[in-house]
Design a protein around this motif. Structure first.
Motif, PDB file in Angstrom:
ATOM      1  N   MET A 285      12.343  56.751  67.403  1.00  0.00           N
ATOM      2  CA  MET A 285      12.870  56.875  66.234  1.00  0.00           C
ATOM      3  C   MET A 285      12.186  57.314  64.998  1.00  0.00           C
ATOM      4  O   MET A 285      12.413  58.054  63.895  1.00  0.00           O
ATOM      5  CB  MET A 285      13.788  55.506  65.724  1.00  0.00           C
TER       6      MET A 285
ATOM      7  N   GLN B 218      18.281  56.093  80.309  1.00  0.00           N
ATOM      8  CA  GLN B 218      18.074  55.088  79.095  1.00  0.00           C
ATOM      9  C   GLN B 218      17.142  53.808  79.311  1.00  0.00           C
ATOM     10  O   GLN B 218      16.954  53.123  78.563  1.00  0.00           O
ATOM     11  CB  GLN B 218      19.512  54.943  78.456  1.00  0.00           C
TER      12      GLN B 218
ATOM     13  N   ASN C 123      14.231  52.341  77.550  1.00  0.00           N
ATOM     14  CA  ASN C 123      14.264  51.851  76.365  1.00  0.00           C
ATOM     15  C   ASN C 123      14.693  50.230  76.385  1.00  0.00           C
ATOM     16  O   ASN C 123      14.372  49.847  75.560  1.00  0.00           O
ATOM     17  CB  ASN C 123      15.105  52.788  75.644  1.00  0.00           C
TER      18      ASN C 123
ATOM     19  N   GLY D 204       8.856  50.179  67.648  1.00  0.00           N
ATOM     20  CA  GLY D 204       8.572  49.818  68.844  1.00  0.00           C
ATOM     21  C   GLY D 204       9.826  48.974  69.367  1.00  0.00           C
ATOM     22  O   GLY D 204      10.945  48.880  68.409  1.00  0.00           O
ATOM     23  N   ALA D 205      10.157  48.530  70.565  1.00  0.00           N
ATOM     24  CA  ALA D 205      11.064  47.865  70.955  1.00  0.00           C
ATOM     25  C   ALA D 205      11.239  46.481  70.129  1.00  0.00           C
ATOM     26  O   ALA D 205      12.179  46.226  69.755  1.00  0.00           O
ATOM     27  CB  ALA D 205      10.984  47.717  72.524  1.00  0.00           C
TER      28      ALA D 205
ATOM     29  N   TYR E 250      17.653  64.784  68.120  1.00  0.00           N
ATOM     30  CA  TYR E 250      18.152  64.181  69.051  1.00  0.00           C
ATOM     31  C   TYR E 250      17.389  63.660  70.345  1.00  0.00           C
ATOM     32  O   TYR E 250      17.548  62.695  70.814  1.00  0.00           O
ATOM     33  CB  TYR E 250      19.464  64.811  69.420  1.00  0.00           C
ATOM     34  N   LYS E 251      16.793  64.768  70.608  1.00  0.00           N
ATOM     35  CA  LYS E 251      15.936  64.496  71.772  1.00  0.00           C
ATOM     36  C   LYS E 251      15.056  63.402  71.762  1.00  0.00           C
ATOM     37  O   LYS E 251      14.818  62.378  72.589  1.00  0.00           O
ATOM     38  CB  LYS E 251      15.257  65.832  72.203  1.00  0.00           C
ATOM     39  N   ARG E 252      14.119  63.514  70.486  1.00  0.00           N
ATOM     40  CA  ARG E 252      13.207  62.493  70.143  1.00  0.00           C
ATOM     41  C   ARG E 252      13.985  61.165  69.950  1.00  0.00           C
ATOM     42  O   ARG E 252      13.480  60.325  70.365  1.00  0.00           O
ATOM     43  CB  ARG E 252      12.300  62.989  68.980  1.00  0.00           C
TER      44      ARG E 252
ATOM     45  N   ILE F  74      17.033  59.826  70.199  1.00  0.00           N
ATOM     46  CA  ILE F  74      18.115  59.262  71.299  1.00  0.00           C
ATOM     47  C   ILE F  74      17.472  59.252  72.641  1.00  0.00           C
ATOM     48  O   ILE F  74      17.561  58.353  73.398  1.00  0.00           O
ATOM     49  CB  ILE F  74      19.454  59.942  71.029  1.00  0.00           C
ATOM     50  N   GLU F  75      17.176  60.504  73.296  1.00  0.00           N
ATOM     51  CA  GLU F  75      16.727  60.589  74.595  1.00  0.00           C
ATOM     52  C   GLU F  75      15.321  59.823  74.944  1.00  0.00           C
ATOM     53  O   GLU F  75      15.203  59.157  75.792  1.00  0.00           O
ATOM     54  CB  GLU F  75      16.754  61.870  74.886  1.00  0.00           C
ATOM     55  N   LYS F  76      14.405  59.937  73.819  1.00  0.00           N
ATOM     56  CA  LYS F  76      13.194  59.162  74.157  1.00  0.00           C
ATOM     57  C   LYS F  76      13.159  58.187  73.268  1.00  0.00           C
ATOM     58  O   LYS F  76      12.124  57.375  73.449  1.00  0.00           O
ATOM     59  CB  LYS F  76      11.995  60.354  73.925  1.00  0.00           C
ATOM     60  N   ASN F  77      13.817  57.709  72.519  1.00  0.00           N
ATOM     61  CA  ASN F  77      14.005  56.449  71.759  1.00  0.00           C
ATOM     62  C   ASN F  77      12.486  56.440  70.876  1.00  0.00           C
ATOM     63  O   ASN F  77      12.090  55.194  70.627  1.00  0.00           O
ATOM     64  CB  ASN F  77      13.982  55.347  72.629  1.00  0.00           C
TER      65      ASN F  77
ATOM     66  N   TRP G 183      14.637  40.225  75.486  1.00  0.00           N
ATOM     67  CA  TRP G 183      16.098  40.690  75.549  1.00  0.00           C
ATOM     68  C   TRP G 183      16.988  40.520  76.626  1.00  0.00           C
ATOM     69  O   TRP G 183      18.297  40.267  76.529  1.00  0.00           O
ATOM     70  CB  TRP G 183      16.092  42.248  75.407  1.00  0.00           C
TER      71      TRP G 183
END
Lengths: 491, 298
Positions: free
Chosen positions: B265, A144, A147, B45-46, B256-258, B260-263, A155
């Motif tokens: 959203m 994780q 991310n 994005g982040a 979920y894969k896209r 949570i696992e790969k963030n 951050w």
């Protein structure tokens, strides 16, 4: 008036029951998401590990309250800490007590909250994005990590200066794993996760009709994969059984390929700049070699995909395989799931393709970060680095968490590395830290964990490895090209 | 006192009582639904997000793995409908008749699996279906002289494992739905049928089945959704979200894969919106065909 109260009571009860309904639904998801709740988790493959244990724990946790514990001095600076492994929180608790004794003028109080794996990472990301609600210190599982580190110093607090006193002896590859794209260190590691070869000396000695010491001498003389194969053939010839193998290869994990890449200094992710390229000679060599092993009967396919699952443990306990490479955190699987094997196993360096190459790679891990939302950034960073890199910190990590620590100063400390009260030192024929010393901190390679990593791991574990290993005649080049195509779609 | 008058007002009271539901429905359902819909048109994005129009959706159409996930979910849904409606109905009729002794025991036995956590039962099924020789299924095949089989590495046997898990878990629940439907049928109708000389089979087809229709439609509706939304079973059976050649990947698993696992959203929201639309289309078609929206006949 009574009626009014009854009405209020009813409304409250209705809201409560509705919320409770929502809560249990979320808990279900949380339990599912928690499959990877182990510090030594790596993206797709290790997300599977300890699934039963973690999931069980979460299923219970879902009904109970989120475990929160506060340690240290109530009058000190307060720090919030989130983790997804309760044991990690206890580590900080213990460290806070020692810190307060050593720094009576800068005491701290730390509250550690353990959330399920998926929940914790989602909460952290959301609060970082929102700019409010994040804890001071937070564990981030390496899969994780890309991310979280995407936010860089907006951050997270760079740990460069806080880690400085320890940097000279920290394994460089592990520090780099938690670097941001700007070159700063944002995460403090728990362990190296160095890969090594595990050998069942007792089973080999019995099959080959020689003493344990003679087997160990043979293992110690293995340098290259060719030597490894020769020893394997010798064992195969001695045991003469079709259902006994030298090793098992994984369709559900990429550890073998990571080792191959580290030996040649490759990295299929291409680092932060990319682009990712899976069509590497090191990967091809390893897969082709494994296909040969499968054809010649030297290796079997790990039941259920890799050795870190119940079927894998059973396979090891049945002595169907007598050697395999795995990170040093796999030691805890031996002590937890295979106590009968105590005294049989020996740990040695992994073979290499060409003499002189790096012979290990750090796999899995959890980096701990300090967020910019912290009110006491400097103190939090200093405490974190001290708790994870100092002598005291490393001692507690080895004692309570059982990890191969990243500060190499400890590796050669006799009292630390050769403590016969330690369960791992008791379990294995040799001392695990002797193996680490033999490998040396500069011979531990690093494969980046970046945004594209989950895509590569996932395609490898679902498709590529199944293609080339379930059918050893499948073209490795074709399989890697398919993987590359899938990866290219994402980059 | 104005407040007192307000609370005791017959006009206001119903609204006061539905407010908790409306509020939670709005906060936990409507709001996420709308946000998911808007997010599906964004690249999340982040630091910041940007609007990208239909890009997530066009990518989704070309995404082979998503299509595999849709096919898996559709297959799973179809087979659960085939298995989890007729059989529970049959069991319910048996439970309601005088043929079966010790009904309480049977009901409890069939219902028990629904009470266990999917996490635990999924793990148990994974151990039963392991390709290793000690797995329950492989012990059976070995006893029959068939050797071991890689259950969770082949498409059909992987689906079989999922369906066995689903049937084991939900047969009892669906049976109870049907049982409650049966209790609502007036016994005088059966007596009348008896007088007319109807056989038990005729009674089932001409009395029980038509009068059970509302229950059947309810079970069908929730089964369609449950089948399409399945995730946890597959996640536990393969000890993670990655199954060999994606034989166990479902739409929600892919989401979920896209997400949570790969963030990713935005893309995950697009997957969710597609799932919602597919589920709505299937269920509305089914409900219209069943005549649910027609005015009740007098």
């Amino acid at each position: 008036m009574k009626k009014k109260y009854v009405g209020v009571l009813l409304s409250v009860a209705m809201v409560a029951s509705l919320l409770a309904g929502c809560g249990s639904g979320a808990a279900d998801g949380a339990a599912a998401a928690d499959a990877g709740a182990d510090a030594a988790v790596e993206a797709t493959e290790e997300a599977a590990e300890e699934v039963a244990e973690a999931a069980e724990g979460e299923a219970e946790a879902a009904e109970e309250e989120i475990p929160t514990s506060t340690f240290g001095d109530a009058n000190g600076t307060h720090l919030e800490m989130w983790t997804f492994v309760e044991l990690h929180g206890q580590h900080y608790g213990k460290m806070a007590e020692i810190w307060n004794e050593q720094n009576p003028d800068r005491t701290i109080e730390i509250t550690c909250t353990t959330y399920p794996y998926g929940d914790m990472h989602t909460k952290l990301l959301t609060s970082l994005e929102a700019g409010t609600g994040a804890p001071d210190i937070c564990d981030v599982e390496v899969g994780q990590y890309p991310n979280v580190v995407a936010g860089l110093d907006k951050w997270l607090v760079p740990l460069d200066s806080a880690a400085e006193p320890y940097m000279a002896t920290m394994v460089p590859a592990r520090m780099q794993t938690y670097q941001g794209s700007d070159g700063h260190y944002y995460g403090a590691p728990y362990h190296v996760g160095a890969t090594a070869m595990y050998y069942n000396v007792a089973a080999m000695a019995e099959a080959m009709g020689i003493s344990n010491d003679e087997v160990i001498a043979k293992i110690d003389s293995v340098v290259t994969w060719d030597d490894y194969v020769k020893l394997g053939e010798e064992y195969k010839a001695a045991i003469g059984a079709d259902d006994k193998y030298w090793t098992s290869v994984d369709t559900g994990g990429v550890d073998w390929l990571w080792i191959a890449m580290a030996e040649y200094g490759d990295d299929w992710t291409g680092g932060f700049e990319g682009p990712a390229n899976v069509k590497l000679d090191s990967v091809k060599k390893m897969l082709t070699m494994q296909q040969d092993w499968l054809k010649s009967g030297l290796a079997m396919i790990s039941p259920d995909g890799h050795v870190d699952l119940e079927a894998g443990f059973q396979n090891i306990m049945d002595h169907n395989i007598v050697s395999f490479p795995k990170a040093l955190w796999f030691m805890s699987r031996f002590t937890n799931y295979m106590p009968e094997e105590k005294g049989n196993w020996y740990i040695a360096k992994c073979p290499v393709f060409e003499a002189g190459q790096k012979c290990s790679v750090g796999i899995g891990g959890t980096g701990t970060v300090v967020t910019q939302q912290s009110q006491a950034k400097d103190l939090a960073a200093e405490f974190l680095c001290w708790a994870k890199m100092s002598d005291e910190g490393e001692q507690n990590i080895w004692d309570t968490l059982g990890f191969d620590v990243c500060n190499t100063a400890q590796w050669s400390d006799d009292a630390f590395a050769h403590d016969d009260n330690n369960q791992f030192n008791q379990y294995f024929i040799n001392y695990p830290y002797d193996v680490l010393n033999e490998i040396g901190m500069d011979n531990i390679g690093k494969i980046s964990v970046v945004a594209i990593s989950p895509t590569i791991n996932e395609y490898m574990c679902t498709t590529t490895l199944n293609e080339v290993l379930e059918d050893p005649d499948y073209s490795v080049d074709d399989a890697l090209q398919e993987c590359q195509d899938a990866v290219d779609m994402e980059q | 006192m104005k407040g007192k008058k307000f609370v005791y007002s017959q006009k206001v009271a119903p609204y006061v009582f539905v407010v908790p539901f409306i509020l939670s429905f709005a906060i936990f359902w409507i709001y996420p639904l709308i946000t998911a819909f808007t997010m599906s048109f964004q690249d999340i994005g982040a630091i910041d997000s940007e609007w990208i129009g239909f890009k997530n959706y066009t990518k989704l159409l070309k995404d082979k793995v998503f299509l595999i996930a849709v096919a898996n979910s559709a297959k799973y849904m179809f087979f659960t409908l085939v298995l989890l409606i007729p059989f529970p109905m049959l069991f319910a009729v048996l439970m309601d008749s005088n043929v079966v002794k010790a009904k309480g025991v049977w009901k409890a036995l069939l219902y028990m699996p629904a009470l266990t956590s999917v996490v635990i039962s999924g793990t148990l099924f994974r151990l039963m279906f392991t390709e290793y020789k000690t797995g329950q299924m492989n012990l059976i095949t070995q006893a029959l002289g068939l050797g071991t089989y890689k259950w969770l590495k082949n498409g059909w046997s992987g689906m079989l494992a999922l369906l066995i898990l689903a049937c084991w878990r939900w047969t009892g629940v669906n049976m109870l739905y049907f049982l409650s439907g049966l209790k609502a049928i007036d016994t005088s109708l059966y007596e009348a049928a008896d007088i007319d000389g109807a056989t038990p089979v005729q009674k089932f087809f001409y009395v029980t089945l038509p009068l059970l229709k509302p229950t059947t439609i309810y079970v069908l509706t929730i089964s369609v959704y449950a089948g399409l939304a399945m995730f946890l079973e597959s996640y536990m059976l393969w000890a993670g979200n990655s199954s060999p050649n994606n034989i166990g990947l479902t739409i929600v698993g892919y989401l979920y894969k896209r997400g949570i696992e790969k963030n990713n959203m935005g893309y995950a929201c697009a997957v969710g919106v597609v799932l919602l639309i597919v589920a709505l289309i299937i269920n509305f078609t089914q409900l219209i065909l069943n005549g649910t929206f027609k005015k009740e006949e007098d």
